[in-house]
Design an enzyme around this catalytic site. Sequence first.
Site, PDB file in Angstrom:
ATOM      1  N   ASP A 315       0.837  -1.353  -0.078  1.00 61.87           N
ATOM      2  CA  ASP A 315       0.048  -0.004   0.084  1.00 61.87           C
ATOM      3  C   ASP A 315       0.910   1.367   0.078  1.00 61.87           C
ATOM      4  O   ASP A 315       1.905   1.175   0.640  1.00 61.87           O
ATOM      5  CB  ASP A 315      -0.985  -0.015   1.265  1.00 61.87           C
ATOM      6  CG  ASP A 315      -1.685   1.359   1.235  1.00 61.87           C
ATOM      7  OD1 ASP A 315      -2.610   1.239   0.437  1.00 61.87           O
ATOM      8  OD2 ASP A 315      -1.661   1.990   2.258  1.00 61.87           O
ATOM      9  N   GLU A 368       1.161  -0.357  -5.246  1.00 66.63           N
ATOM     10  CA  GLU A 368       0.329   0.714  -5.375  1.00 66.63           C
ATOM     11  C   GLU A 368       1.179   1.882  -5.443  1.00 66.63           C
ATOM     12  O   GLU A 368       1.640   2.656  -4.444  1.00 66.63           O
ATOM     13  CB  GLU A 368      -0.659   0.755  -4.390  1.00 66.63           C
ATOM     14  CG  GLU A 368      -1.881   1.834  -4.663  1.00 66.63           C
ATOM     15  CD  GLU A 368      -2.375   2.466  -3.328  1.00 66.63           C
ATOM     16  OE1 GLU A 368      -3.443   3.148  -3.588  1.00 66.63           O
ATOM     17  OE2 GLU A 368      -1.724   2.345  -2.313  1.00 66.63           O
TER      18      GLU A 368
END
Length: 664
Positions: A315, A368
């Site tokens: 993330d 990401e």
Amino acid sequence: MAFFSELDSYLFGQSTHYEIYQKLGAHLIKEGGKKGVVFDVWAPRAEKVYVIGSFNQWNETSHEMKRVEPQEMGVFELFIPEAKEGDLYKYLIVSQSGAKLYKADPYASYGELRPGNASVVCDISHFKWSDSNWMKQRDKESQESLMEKPLAIYEVHPGSWMRHPGREDDGFYSYKELAQTLIPYVKEMGYTHIELMGISEYPFDGSWGYQVTGYFAPTSRYGTPEDFAAFINECHKNKIGVILDWVPAHFPRDAHGLAEFDGYPLYEHPDPRRGEHPDWGTKIFDYGRSEVKNFLIGSALMWIEHYHIDGLRVDAVASMLYLDYGKQDGQWVPNQYGGNENLDAVEFFKHINTVILGRNPGTMMIAEESTAWPKVTGKAKDNGLNFTYKWNMGWMHDFLDYMKLDPYFRKFNHHKMTFAMSYNESEKYILVLSHDEVVHLKCSMLNKMPGLEEDKYKNLMAGYGFMMGHPGKKLLFMGQEFAQVQEWSEARELDWYLLENPNHKKVQDWMKALLKLYHENPCMYELDTSWEGFQWINADDAERSIYSFVRKSKDGKNNLLFVVNFTPVERPEFRVGVPQAGSYEKVLSTQDPEFSGLPAPKKKTYRSKKMEWDGRENSIGYPLAPYEVAVFRFNPPKSTKTSATQKTAGTKPAGKKDTKKTTK
């Protein structure tokens, strides 16, 4: 003799103790003929550390821990015969200022459900795995061979996929119930992988699991660690891979968590200009500190090697790479060369990705990453970050910007749907329509679409058809596959009742058909990162907002021609250029009876004519319906070559990159 040895300390100090979770934390052992639990915690600047818990009625002074050698490492240890599996515990850390800190165990393998947030003594070695076939096959894969395989990910928030109504425990489905319901659904739809949000233990439901306090513990919201292992095992037995969201970018300030763990910054960078996210109100890990790097690497390896997880989606990578991410002047400090790159984070990524993929070659590390940082999926030896895949956030932004437009204005934004191909070879991409795009007043996918009710569904189906045909692996968030109307919320289940409405069922059936087409045709996945697998037929038909392209397989067989009409205008005598003379069978269309309610077409195979069109010598003509996606199969001669002009027709300059940043 200490359970945490001097060798453990040495490896920990070098960031190379890859099984660190087996030594720090709480472990059931036998010492001096007595069974009990040994507790080990890293707290180098603590004055004193005590273990408090249900085994001693939370007595704050009865069980003081001792520093192990070398003492400067700061690991405290204590063997407690009275402790047993299932006991709750915390560490009481007395700081040098005399403050008392009540901390959960950073290395706990199980945690008490919020709001208690204590750690739980748990032996995670009991589970008997039966996914050996899956694991053997995974071990045979290489990073290169993964690129040539289908990857269609169903992103799931386990707490809101389905719920039991009216229960005091929030009605969460357990890991066992998810195995009984989610796995058959994913298998029936045709996804290859499930990506789970919010599995590492976290205190606040509204963070969706992105503010983690337990990096080694599957959340207790849905059951025990053994229950979680059983869910993974069942996925693998059904030939479904599992990816976890993993959050090394930041952690919350909760009093029981990692923040100022021993009374001072320990896991976070000590300079607040490098150790805090002003926008998010969270702490940033100190990626230059060996023990902190080892903590994160050990967490990632535990999920993959102990729990058999097949990949980690990392993330907020951009927030780690840039020292000034989300910060104003004065809130950040340049690196030693005066730049905004976080050099410690760069080296951390090279280290962790090399170790994980080197030890587990068939797994995936997915970034990401929302900027133009070069070589995110490049090899570490070439100064890349060594990720397996990168989320294509640029494609996502352009795609959604285009799809939200009234069809009349799409002709002025035609390039938004072709631009991604100009940089497609620069990274190994996953096309994503994730949870982030259907929250915070961004509208559901259906409500992003223009037009009245019928047109909204047709627009959405056309968009999904374009996405599935476009190069890149695929990810779709739960509910999008049946056109969820409400924005997603972690507080309620998806609106499954919508499937009683034929329009929603048609969207679901269309997505299922696209996934079936994807699985059955290697041309749609085996050359995702190469122009050898893709060819524009017409990328410049802006006036009519029609796109046509070919997906090609390595062996030249069963290639597919896609035609996508993004307007409500019918083209009764539509013609499209084709790569060569031959028969073109329409194998899938939004006009098929199951998606449109119309009678089956009388004609499904079209013979090309020697009529120049779209710069090709041959073409086929057929009626193109409003918002239709039509897919044709053909078998070109093996000698067919793609010219340089055909490769680049209609694309934009390759030098431009997406520089948009996104935040949680």
